[in-house]
Design a protein around this motif. Structure first.
Motif, PDB file in Angstrom:
ATOM      1  N   ILE A  20       0.839  -1.208   0.000  1.00 47.74           N
ATOM      2  CA  ILE A  20       0.000   0.000   0.000  1.00 47.74           C
ATOM      3  C   ILE A  20       0.875   1.260   0.000  1.00 47.74           C
ATOM      4  CG2 ILE A  20      -1.672   1.335   1.351  1.00 47.74           C
ATOM      5  CD1 ILE A  20      -3.041  -1.221   2.099  1.00 47.74           C
ATOM      6  N   LYS A  21       1.982   1.201   0.727  1.00 49.74           N
ATOM      7  CA  LYS A  21       2.915   2.340   0.706  1.00 49.74           C
ATOM      8  C   LYS A  21       3.410   2.586  -0.723  1.00 49.74           C
ATOM      9  CE  LYS A  21       2.985   4.015   4.805  1.00 49.74           C
ATOM     10  NZ  LYS A  21       2.477   5.403   4.923  1.00 49.74           N
ATOM     11  N   ILE A  23       1.760   1.899  -3.408  1.00 47.08           N
ATOM     12  CA  ILE A  23       0.646   2.477  -4.173  1.00 47.08           C
ATOM     13  C   ILE A  23       0.542   3.983  -3.895  1.00 47.08           C
ATOM     14  CG2 ILE A  23      -1.866   2.396  -4.521  1.00 47.08           C
ATOM     15  CD1 ILE A  23      -1.731  -0.617  -3.797  1.00 47.08           C
ATOM     16  N   GLU A  24       0.821   4.342  -2.629  1.00 48.49           N
ATOM     17  CA  GLU A  24       0.820   5.776  -2.282  1.00 48.49           C
ATOM     18  C   GLU A  24       1.850   6.517  -3.160  1.00 48.49           C
ATOM     19  OE1 GLU A  24       0.949   5.951   2.096  1.00 48.49           O
ATOM     20  OE2 GLU A  24       1.246   8.123   1.851  1.00 48.49           O
ATOM     21  N   VAL A  27       0.527   7.042  -6.634  1.00 48.19           N
ATOM     22  CA  VAL A  27      -0.402   8.176  -6.695  1.00 48.19           C
ATOM     23  C   VAL A  27       0.389   9.472  -6.756  1.00 48.19           C
ATOM     24  CG1 VAL A  27      -2.148   9.466  -5.377  1.00 48.19           C
ATOM     25  CG2 VAL A  27      -2.317   6.974  -5.569  1.00 48.19           C
ATOM     26  N   ASP A  28       1.450   9.524  -5.957  1.00 46.73           N
ATOM     27  CA  ASP A  28       2.277  10.726  -5.899  1.00 46.73           C
ATOM     28  C   ASP A  28       2.954  11.003  -7.238  1.00 46.73           C
ATOM     29  OD1 ASP A  28       2.683  12.659  -4.118  1.00 46.73           O
ATOM     30  OD2 ASP A  28       4.513  11.835  -3.229  1.00 46.73           O
ATOM     31  N   ASP A  30       1.819  10.221 -10.070  1.00 47.41           N
ATOM     32  CA  ASP A  30       0.829  10.325 -11.142  1.00 47.41           C
ATOM     33  C   ASP A  30       0.849   9.112 -12.084  1.00 47.41           C
ATOM     34  OD1 ASP A  30      -1.254  11.848 -11.794  1.00 47.41           O
ATOM     35  OD2 ASP A  30      -0.138  13.460 -12.756  1.00 47.41           O
ATOM     36  N   TYR A  32      -0.578   5.724 -13.971  1.00 47.39           N
ATOM     37  CA  TYR A  32      -1.829   5.546 -14.722  1.00 47.39           C
ATOM     38  C   TYR A  32      -2.895   4.940 -13.795  1.00 47.39           C
ATOM     39  CZ  TYR A  32      -4.870   4.309 -18.629  1.00 47.39           C
ATOM     40  OH  TYR A  32      -5.934   4.210 -19.503  1.00 47.39           O
ATOM     41  N   CYS A  33      -4.081   5.567 -13.794  1.00 46.75           N
ATOM     42  CA  CYS A  33      -5.165   5.161 -12.872  1.00 46.75           C
ATOM     43  C   CYS A  33      -5.420   3.655 -12.882  1.00 46.75           C
ATOM     44  CB  CYS A  33      -6.472   5.849 -13.251  1.00 46.75           C
ATOM     45  SG  CYS A  33      -6.448   7.618 -12.962  1.00 46.75           S
ATOM     46  N   ILE A  34      -5.503   3.074 -14.068  1.00 44.97           N
ATOM     47  CA  ILE A  34      -5.849   1.656 -14.171  1.00 44.97           C
ATOM     48  C   ILE A  34      -4.762   0.791 -13.509  1.00 44.97           C
ATOM     49  CG2 ILE A  34      -6.292  -0.244 -15.802  1.00 44.97           C
ATOM     50  CD1 ILE A  34      -8.585   1.775 -15.722  1.00 44.97           C
ATOM     51  N   ILE A  36      -2.944   1.702 -10.987  1.00 49.00           N
ATOM     52  CA  ILE A  36      -3.123   1.852  -9.533  1.00 49.00           C
ATOM     53  C   ILE A  36      -4.249   0.930  -9.061  1.00 49.00           C
ATOM     54  CG2 ILE A  36      -3.624   3.451  -7.640  1.00 49.00           C
ATOM     55  CD1 ILE A  36      -2.587   5.741  -9.401  1.00 49.00           C
ATOM     56  N   ILE A  37      -5.370   0.936  -9.800  1.00 48.64           N
ATOM     57  CA  ILE A  37      -6.500   0.072  -9.425  1.00 48.64           C
ATOM     58  C   ILE A  37      -6.057  -1.394  -9.412  1.00 48.64           C
ATOM     59  CG2 ILE A  37      -8.783  -0.754 -10.136  1.00 48.64           C
ATOM     60  CD1 ILE A  37      -9.395   2.088 -11.132  1.00 48.64           C
TER      61      ILE A  37
ATOM     62  N   ARG B   6      -5.538  13.925  -5.267  1.00 44.79           N
ATOM     63  CA  ARG B   6      -4.300  13.207  -4.934  1.00 44.79           C
ATOM     64  C   ARG B   6      -4.061  13.188  -3.420  1.00 44.79           C
ATOM     65  NH1 ARG B   6      -0.567  13.081  -8.500  1.00 44.79           N
ATOM     66  NH2 ARG B   6      -0.981  15.200  -9.191  1.00 44.79           N
ATOM     67  N   LYS B  10      -3.922   9.868  -1.114  1.00 43.33           N
ATOM     68  CA  LYS B  10      -2.734   9.532  -0.333  1.00 43.33           C
ATOM     69  C   LYS B  10      -3.074   9.358   1.145  1.00 43.33           C
ATOM     70  CE  LYS B  10       1.152  11.575  -0.996  1.00 43.33           C
ATOM     71  NZ  LYS B  10       2.079  12.732  -1.177  1.00 43.33           N
ATOM     72  N   LEU B  13      -4.885   6.053   1.591  1.00 44.79           N
ATOM     73  CA  LEU B  13      -3.959   4.926   1.479  1.00 44.79           C
ATOM     74  C   LEU B  13      -3.101   4.821   2.744  1.00 44.79           C
ATOM     75  CD1 LEU B  13      -3.004   5.328  -2.290  1.00 44.79           C
ATOM     76  CD2 LEU B  13      -3.994   3.253  -1.280  1.00 44.79           C
ATOM     77  N   SER B  51     -10.437   2.628  -4.813  1.00 48.09           N
ATOM     78  CA  SER B  51     -10.512   2.213  -6.226  1.00 48.09           C
ATOM     79  C   SER B  51     -11.633   2.953  -6.952  1.00 48.09           C
ATOM     80  CB  SER B  51     -10.821   0.719  -6.345  1.00 48.09           C
ATOM     81  OG  SER B  51      -9.698  -0.048  -6.015  1.00 48.09           O
ATOM     82  N   ILE B  54     -10.636   6.444  -7.690  1.00 46.08           N
ATOM     83  CA  ILE B  54      -9.656   6.519  -8.783  1.00 46.08           C
ATOM     84  C   ILE B  54     -10.350   6.274 -10.122  1.00 46.08           C
ATOM     85  CG2 ILE B  54      -7.580   5.432  -9.776  1.00 46.08           C
ATOM     86  CD1 ILE B  54      -6.679   4.821  -6.886  1.00 46.08           C
ATOM     87  N   HIS B  58     -10.513   8.682 -13.323  1.00 51.12           N
ATOM     88  CA  HIS B  58     -10.106   8.180 -14.634  1.00 51.12           C
ATOM     89  C   HIS B  58     -11.192   8.429 -15.691  1.00 51.12           C
ATOM     90  CE1 HIS B  58      -7.988   5.652 -17.471  1.00 51.12           C
ATOM     91  NE2 HIS B  58      -9.026   4.845 -17.593  1.00 51.12           N
ATOM     92  N   VAL B  85     -11.466  -3.775 -15.510  1.00 52.41           N
ATOM     93  CA  VAL B  85     -11.507  -3.346 -14.111  1.00 52.41           C
ATOM     94  C   VAL B  85     -12.796  -3.860 -13.457  1.00 52.41           C
ATOM     95  CG1 VAL B  85     -12.090  -1.239 -12.817  1.00 52.41           C
ATOM     96  CG2 VAL B  85      -9.944  -1.380 -14.080  1.00 52.41           C
TER      97      VAL B  85
END
Lengths: 92, 92, 92, 92
Positions: A20-21, A23-24, A27-28, A30, A32-34, A36-37, B6, B10, B13, B51, B54, B58, B85
């Motif tokens: 999860i860290k 994933i954070e 996000v930071d 930027d 691609y959204c998909i 991240i999901i 964002r 964060k 998360l 999710s 996000i 998206h 997704v």
């Protein structure tokens, strides 16, 4: 819970928290959204495995004792919990 | 992704990672199995919300651009990702 | 929805309904509980595929039109629906 | 399975099959995709309840017997099935 199971669970949980860290950071930066999901799903799958492992341990300890004990109320309570955990697995 | 989204993501998360750290302590202190499973579900529900947030972002950015752009291949790729997704949400 | 997709969906739905009728017979004949639960899961997996197919059709028709149209309210409504369908997939 | 549970389950299954027949008609009449997906979810939620009811019955019959019996292999098999049903609930 025996020591080996506990250590295994703690390690898996630490790894999920680390994921999860990561994933954070995605996000930071930027990402691609998909993507991240997808990573969030991977963490959830890991958490599902942890839950299954814990349930398995629970069945082999508390549930066996409760069913063998002759306290019908305690037995009912333990069986009801199994059903509720199953319902939760659906409802998330 | 705008700055507010964002920061919100964060924070959520970080809170999920913290929650998992708390579950690790529960395992260490031999908490009741069913309570641990319930806490894991709570983290998963929080991750589901992340999710969804996000995906919502998206849809409002990449998906709108891809559909307005006239590159049919790019459009197809973006729509296929939405479908995948959705499939992942079922299959976890 | 084009005719081929409609026929495919109707056939899959008829097959799912038939599957459920078979499960009813299993209950009647006192089949093993776990086998019944497995068959129910199989129907649900088939229904998931049907939902995914319908979403895919929806994305390629209504969503594309709504995003290309210049009615921001209509566009918002359509995107909100996608998000809500995704939330439903989690919450079942 | 007692007669009342069996009748209740059969009625719920018949109702789920009828619901799917209704969804087939929605597809035929070109109903709005999102409404169809919502109806499919409703059937799946009904099927989840049926599964939970069957599991509850199973826990109160086979699982109790298997745990009280002194055949460790049979007991293991029954507990493994509970775990596998829980895994299926995640993976659908």
């Amino acid at each position: 819970m025996d020591e080996q199971t506990r250590q295994d669970l703690k390690q898996r949980l630490a790894s999920a928290a680390g994921h999860i860290k990561g994933i954070e950071r995605m996000v930071d930066q930027d990402a691609y959204c998909i993507d991240i999901i997808r990573q969030i799903r991977a963490v959830q799958a890991a958490l599902d495995k942890i839950s299954t492992r814990i349930l398995d341990n629970h069945l082999h300890t508390c549930v066996i004792s409760a069913i063998r004990d002759d306290d019908p109320q305690q037995r009912e309570a333990v069986l009801r919990e199994i059903t509720s955990v199953f319902e939760m697995a659906h409802k998330r």
